[in-house]
Design a protein around this motif. Structure first.
Motif, PDB file in Angstrom:
ATOM      1  N   ASP A  95     -11.643  56.614 -17.125  1.00  0.00           N
ATOM      2  CA  ASP A  95     -10.859  56.699 -18.354  1.00  0.00           C
ATOM      3  C   ASP A  95      -9.977  55.457 -18.374  1.00  0.00           C
ATOM      4  O   ASP A  95      -9.005  55.366 -17.629  1.00  0.00           O
ATOM      5  N   LYS A  96     -10.333  54.488 -19.208  1.00  0.00           N
ATOM      6  CA  LYS A  96      -9.651  53.188 -19.197  1.00  0.00           C
ATOM      7  C   LYS A  96      -9.139  52.826 -20.588  1.00  0.00           C
ATOM      8  O   LYS A  96      -9.893  52.811 -21.553  1.00  0.00           O
ATOM      9  N   THR A  97      -7.840  52.550 -20.659  1.00  0.00           N
ATOM     10  CA  THR A  97      -7.245  52.007 -21.874  1.00  0.00           C
ATOM     11  C   THR A  97      -6.964  50.534 -21.607  1.00  0.00           C
ATOM     12  O   THR A  97      -6.407  50.187 -20.575  1.00  0.00           O
ATOM     13  N   GLY A  98      -7.361  49.673 -22.535  1.00  0.00           N
ATOM     14  CA  GLY A  98      -7.173  48.239 -22.365  1.00  0.00           C
ATOM     15  C   GLY A  98      -8.467  47.569 -21.965  1.00  0.00           C
ATOM     16  O   GLY A  98      -9.456  48.217 -21.627  1.00  0.00           O
ATOM     17  N   ALA A  99      -8.449  46.251 -22.011  1.00  0.00           N
ATOM     18  CA  ALA A  99      -9.642  45.459 -21.708  1.00  0.00           C
ATOM     19  C   ALA A  99      -9.997  45.560 -20.226  1.00  0.00           C
ATOM     20  O   ALA A  99      -9.116  45.643 -19.372  1.00  0.00           O
ATOM     21  N   ALA A 100     -11.291  45.552 -19.956  1.00  0.00           N
ATOM     22  CA  ALA A 100     -11.771  45.616 -18.574  1.00  0.00           C
ATOM     23  C   ALA A 100     -13.111  44.902 -18.476  1.00  0.00           C
ATOM     24  O   ALA A 100     -13.770  44.636 -19.475  1.00  0.00           O
TER      25      ALA A 100
END
Length: 187
Positions: free
Chosen positions: A165-170
């Protein structure tokens, strides 16, 4: 009245401020900065903190008007990405998502979701040569995903657990993400 000769650092500062104020230069600078930040791979949610998706009742529509039921993704490894064409962090991570899509689209269900109109989405996809399908939500997804900012990406295993679960650029094309996908596909 006599003016003091400006220092070079003052001139550089003013030029930087001016480029950030002008919309045509602000967005490319923000994308560039976010590309640097998106070099980091997203990490897995620890096993004890992984949440289960309890509802798959979500309808989406593609550019052709075809409806996709999220229920059809049940039992599959799924990557859901919420994004927009105007969002610098979204733009920054898109190349890594395209590379991942190129190699896994036949093993993983990719669901790219935008609230924008297809008249804005389609030229963006064509210009950047992105080949993944994008959807607009037809029904509410808040009972499944709590999205308060974009980009927001979820990697879901076959049992419905949210593994990432990732918010933001990756960097979605990293070795760790690929290893996680390979592991989830085998299960």
């Amino acid at each position: 009245m006599r003016f003091k000769k400006p220092k070079i650092s003052d001139v550089i500062f003013l030029v930087l401020v001016a480029t950030l104020i002008i919309p045509q230069t602000r967005k490319p600078i923000q994308v560039f900065v976010n590309r640097g930040l998106s070099l980091i791979s997203p990490s897995k949610v620890s096993d004890e903190k992984q949440e289960n998706i309890t509802s798959y009742t979500w309808k989406l529509k593609d550019v052709h008007g075809d409806v996709f039921s999220f229920e059809d993704a049940k039992g599959q490894v799924v990557l859901v990405n919420f994004w927009a064409t105007w969002c610098p962090p979204c733009i920054a991570e898109m190349p890594s998502l395209q590379k991942l899509y190129n190699d896994y689209h036949d093993k993983v269900k990719f669901v790219f979701v935008s609230d924008e109109w297809f008249k804005d989405i389609t030229p963006f996809l064509e210009k950047n040569k992105y080949t993944f399908k994008v959807y607009r939500s037809v029904s509410n997804y808040n009972n499944i995903f709590n999205v308060t900012g974009i980009p927001r990406t979820f990697l879901i295993d076959k049992t419905g657990k949210i593994v990432i679960d990732k918010t933001g650029a990756a960097n979605w094309n990293s070795e760790s993400v690929r290893n996680t996908l390979d592991e989830l596909i085998k299960q």
